[in-house]
Design a protein around this motif. Structure first.
Motif, PDB file in Angstrom:
ATOM      1  N   VAL A   1       0.988  -1.292   0.144  1.00  0.00           N
ATOM      2  CA  VAL A   1      -0.086  -0.020   0.131  1.00  0.00           C
ATOM      3  C   VAL A   1       0.752   1.182   0.259  1.00  0.00           C
ATOM      4  CG1 VAL A   1      -1.728   1.343   1.289  1.00  0.00           C
ATOM      5  CG2 VAL A   1      -1.747  -1.160   0.962  1.00  0.00           C
ATOM      6  N   PHE A   2       2.021   1.157   0.906  1.00  0.00           N
ATOM      7  CA  PHE A   2       2.864   2.246   0.684  1.00  0.00           C
ATOM      8  C   PHE A   2       3.446   2.379  -0.709  1.00  0.00           C
ATOM      9  CE2 PHE A   2       7.047   4.609   1.611  1.00  0.00           C
ATOM     10  CZ  PHE A   2       6.744   5.428   2.292  1.00  0.00           C
ATOM     11  N   GLU A   3       3.935   1.265  -1.348  1.00  0.00           N
ATOM     12  CA  GLU A   3       4.475   1.269  -2.612  1.00  0.00           C
ATOM     13  C   GLU A   3       3.482   1.977  -3.581  1.00  0.00           C
ATOM     14  OE1 GLU A   3       6.809  -1.824  -4.019  1.00  0.00           O
ATOM     15  OE2 GLU A   3       6.630  -2.890  -2.031  1.00  0.00           O
ATOM     16  N   THR A   4       2.431   1.584  -3.341  1.00  0.00           N
ATOM     17  CA  THR A   4       1.290   2.097  -4.186  1.00  0.00           C
ATOM     18  C   THR A   4       1.190   3.606  -3.995  1.00  0.00           C
ATOM     19  OG1 THR A   4      -0.154   0.049  -4.330  1.00  0.00           O
ATOM     20  CG2 THR A   4      -1.243   1.928  -4.915  1.00  0.00           C
TER      21      THR A   4
ATOM     22  N   VAL B   1      -0.956 -11.398 -10.354  1.00  0.00           N
ATOM     23  CA  VAL B   1      -1.936 -11.189  -9.200  1.00  0.00           C
ATOM     24  C   VAL B   1      -3.203 -10.812  -9.995  1.00  0.00           C
ATOM     25  CG1 VAL B   1       0.033 -10.829  -7.315  1.00  0.00           C
ATOM     26  CG2 VAL B   1      -0.928  -8.943  -8.752  1.00  0.00           C
ATOM     27  N   GLU B   2      -4.262 -10.904  -9.129  1.00  0.00           N
ATOM     28  CA  GLU B   2      -5.601 -10.378  -9.671  1.00  0.00           C
ATOM     29  C   GLU B   2      -5.614  -9.026  -9.713  1.00  0.00           C
ATOM     30  OE1 GLU B   2      -7.973 -12.113 -11.025  1.00  0.00           O
ATOM     31  OE2 GLU B   2      -6.777 -14.036 -10.888  1.00  0.00           O
ATOM     32  N   GLU B   3      -6.262  -8.252 -10.535  1.00  0.00           N
ATOM     33  CA  GLU B   3      -6.596  -6.653 -10.239  1.00  0.00           C
ATOM     34  C   GLU B   3      -7.233  -6.243  -9.226  1.00  0.00           C
ATOM     35  OE1 GLU B   3      -9.087  -3.382 -12.888  1.00  0.00           O
ATOM     36  OE2 GLU B   3      -7.876  -4.668 -14.057  1.00  0.00           O
ATOM     37  N   ALA B   4      -7.899  -7.429  -8.561  1.00  0.00           N
ATOM     38  CA  ALA B   4      -8.622  -7.041  -7.170  1.00  0.00           C
ATOM     39  C   ALA B   4      -7.582  -6.833  -6.167  1.00  0.00           C
ATOM     40  CB  ALA B   4      -9.389  -8.221  -6.867  1.00  0.00           C
ATOM     41  N   ASN B   5      -6.313  -7.028  -6.161  1.00  0.00           N
ATOM     42  CA  ASN B   5      -5.416  -6.920  -5.442  1.00  0.00           C
ATOM     43  C   ASN B   5      -4.782  -5.262  -5.300  1.00  0.00           C
ATOM     44  OD1 ASN B   5      -5.012  -9.270  -4.560  1.00  0.00           O
ATOM     45  ND2 ASN B   5      -3.238 -10.127  -5.624  1.00  0.00           N
ATOM     46  N   LEU B   6      -4.787  -4.776  -6.610  1.00  0.00           N
ATOM     47  CA  LEU B   6      -4.557  -3.415  -6.683  1.00  0.00           C
ATOM     48  C   LEU B   6      -5.678  -2.617  -6.429  1.00  0.00           C
ATOM     49  CD1 LEU B   6      -3.085  -1.016  -7.977  1.00  0.00           C
ATOM     50  CD2 LEU B   6      -4.060  -1.477 -10.115  1.00  0.00           C
ATOM     51  N   THR B   7      -6.849  -3.113  -6.676  1.00  0.00           N
ATOM     52  CA  THR B   7      -8.228  -2.503  -6.117  1.00  0.00           C
ATOM     53  C   THR B   7      -8.298  -2.405  -4.438  1.00  0.00           C
ATOM     54  OG1 THR B   7      -9.303  -2.969  -8.023  1.00  0.00           O
ATOM     55  CG2 THR B   7     -10.667  -2.364  -6.177  1.00  0.00           C
ATOM     56  N   PHE B   8      -7.687  -3.330  -3.918  1.00  0.00           N
ATOM     57  CA  PHE B   8      -7.619  -3.674  -2.541  1.00  0.00           C
ATOM     58  C   PHE B   8      -6.772  -2.433  -2.194  1.00  0.00           C
ATOM     59  CE2 PHE B   8      -5.878  -5.232   1.482  1.00  0.00           C
ATOM     60  CZ  PHE B   8      -7.133  -5.340   2.289  1.00  0.00           C
ATOM     61  N   ASN B   9      -5.609  -2.212  -2.544  1.00  0.00           N
ATOM     62  CA  ASN B   9      -4.334  -1.492  -2.224  1.00  0.00           C
ATOM     63  C   ASN B   9      -4.959  -0.022  -2.300  1.00  0.00           C
ATOM     64  OD1 ASN B   9      -2.602  -3.425  -1.657  1.00  0.00           O
ATOM     65  ND2 ASN B   9      -1.061  -2.911  -3.257  1.00  0.00           N
TER      66      ASN B   9
ATOM     67  N   GLN C   1      -7.691   0.668   0.702  1.00  0.00           N
ATOM     68  CA  GLN C   1      -6.889   0.877   1.925  1.00  0.00           C
ATOM     69  C   GLN C   1      -6.120   1.913   1.916  1.00  0.00           C
ATOM     70  OE1 GLN C   1      -6.837  -1.363   4.526  1.00  0.00           O
ATOM     71  NE2 GLN C   1      -8.431  -1.948   3.462  1.00  0.00           N
ATOM     72  N   LEU C   2      -5.477   2.492   0.760  1.00  0.00           N
ATOM     73  CA  LEU C   2      -4.726   3.781   0.774  1.00  0.00           C
ATOM     74  C   LEU C   2      -6.049   5.032   1.094  1.00  0.00           C
ATOM     75  CD1 LEU C   2      -2.266   5.203   0.310  1.00  0.00           C
ATOM     76  CD2 LEU C   2      -2.378   5.002  -1.975  1.00  0.00           C
ATOM     77  N   ARG C   3      -7.120   4.940   0.282  1.00  0.00           N
ATOM     78  CA  ARG C   3      -7.932   5.842   0.461  1.00  0.00           C
ATOM     79  C   ARG C   3      -8.564   6.085   1.825  1.00  0.00           C
ATOM     80  NH1 ARG C   3     -10.685   4.755  -5.239  1.00  0.00           N
ATOM     81  NH2 ARG C   3      -9.919   6.740  -6.355  1.00  0.00           N
ATOM     82  N   LYS C   4      -8.500   4.957   2.372  1.00  0.00           N
ATOM     83  CA  LYS C   4      -9.101   4.551   3.679  1.00  0.00           C
ATOM     84  C   LYS C   4      -8.242   5.737   4.842  1.00  0.00           C
ATOM     85  CE  LYS C   4     -10.621   1.252   7.183  1.00  0.00           C
ATOM     86  NZ  LYS C   4     -11.001   0.025   7.612  1.00  0.00           N
ATOM     87  N   SER C   5      -6.611   5.032   4.541  1.00  0.00           N
ATOM     88  CA  SER C   5      -5.713   5.748   5.454  1.00  0.00           C
ATOM     89  C   SER C   5      -5.637   6.960   5.352  1.00  0.00           C
ATOM     90  CB  SER C   5      -4.556   4.915   5.061  1.00  0.00           C
ATOM     91  OG  SER C   5      -4.686   3.820   5.521  1.00  0.00           O
ATOM     92  N   LEU C   6      -5.959   7.671   4.102  1.00  0.00           N
ATOM     93  CA  LEU C   6      -5.639   8.874   3.763  1.00  0.00           C
ATOM     94  C   LEU C   6      -7.063   9.943   4.056  1.00  0.00           C
ATOM     95  CD1 LEU C   6      -4.055   8.885   0.161  1.00  0.00           C
ATOM     96  CD2 LEU C   6      -2.840   9.232   2.484  1.00  0.00           C
ATOM     97  N   GLY C   7      -8.245   9.137   4.343  1.00  0.00           N
ATOM     98  CA  GLY C   7      -9.388   9.835   4.504  1.00  0.00           C
ATOM     99  C   GLY C   7      -9.970  10.239   3.411  1.00  0.00           C
ATOM    100  N   ASP C   8      -9.609   9.560   2.096  1.00  0.00           N
ATOM    101  CA  ASP C   8     -10.242  10.055   0.858  1.00  0.00           C
ATOM    102  C   ASP C   8     -11.247   9.314   0.424  1.00  0.00           C
ATOM    103  OD1 ASP C   8      -9.738  11.504  -1.402  1.00  0.00           O
ATOM    104  OD2 ASP C   8      -8.173  10.248  -2.519  1.00  0.00           O
ATOM    105  N   ASN C   9     -12.099   9.922  -0.577  1.00  0.00           N
ATOM    106  CA  ASN C   9     -13.280   9.083  -0.913  1.00  0.00           C
ATOM    107  C   ASN C   9     -13.363   9.102  -2.620  1.00  0.00           C
ATOM    108  OD1 ASN C   9     -15.920   8.980  -2.018  1.00  0.00           O
ATOM    109  ND2 ASN C   9     -16.683   9.808  -0.081  1.00  0.00           N
ATOM    110  N   ALA C  10     -13.491   7.965  -3.047  1.00  0.00           N
ATOM    111  CA  ALA C  10     -13.497   7.674  -4.338  1.00  0.00           C
ATOM    112  C   ALA C  10     -14.517   8.612  -5.264  1.00  0.00           C
ATOM    113  CB  ALA C  10     -13.817   6.280  -4.790  1.00  0.00           C
ATOM    114  N   ARG C  11     -15.815   8.983  -4.633  1.00  0.00           N
ATOM    115  CA  ARG C  11     -16.817   9.707  -5.387  1.00  0.00           C
ATOM    116  C   ARG C  11     -16.239  11.285  -5.401  1.00  0.00           C
ATOM    117  NH1 ARG C  11     -21.076   6.544  -6.100  1.00  0.00           N
ATOM    118  NH2 ARG C  11     -21.299   4.594  -4.879  1.00  0.00           N
TER     119      ARG C  11
END
Length: 107
Positions: A36-39, A66-74, A77-87
């Motif tokens: 997640v940090f690398e991302t 690896v499945e693309e789902a791994n990237l989506t998960f990262n 997690q990154l958005r959650k840690s930053l307090g960001d929102n996809a919308r």
């Protein structure tokens, strides 16, 4: 802690020490898994431009399938840690079916 300020990046309330591989929010460590940090680093290195999903996958998991789902998960997690929102993103903008772009100003 690194004494070389060339490896310190800042955006909004966050500071990244790329040598120590640590993310701080207002001086307090934010726990991030290594991938997640690398991302985050890849997105910040390419800030302002779209980083294609395929490019992120190759950078994060070289020589590994690896499945693309791994990237989506990262990203989640990154958005959650930053307090960001996809919308209504502050930091990470999703470019539908293509990739992601880091949109915050970085010093």
């Amino acid at each position: 802690m690194s004494s070389n300020n060339g490896h310190i990046l800042q955006f909004k309330d966050f500071t990244i020490d790329t040598d120590e591989k640590v993310l701080l929010r207002e001086g307090m460590p934010v726990a991030l898994a290594p991938k997640v940090f690398e991302t985050l680093l890849v997105l910040i290195e390419n800030r302002g431009r779209i980083v294609l999903k395929e490019e992120l996958m190759k950078r994060l998991w070289p020589d590994t399938f690896v499945e693309e789902a791994n990237l989506t998960f990262n990203i989640q997690q990154l958005r959650k840690s930053l307090g960001d929102n996809a919308r209504s993103p502050i930091y990470i903008q999703t470019i539908a079916r293509r990739g992601y772009r880091f949109i915050a100003a970085v010093e």
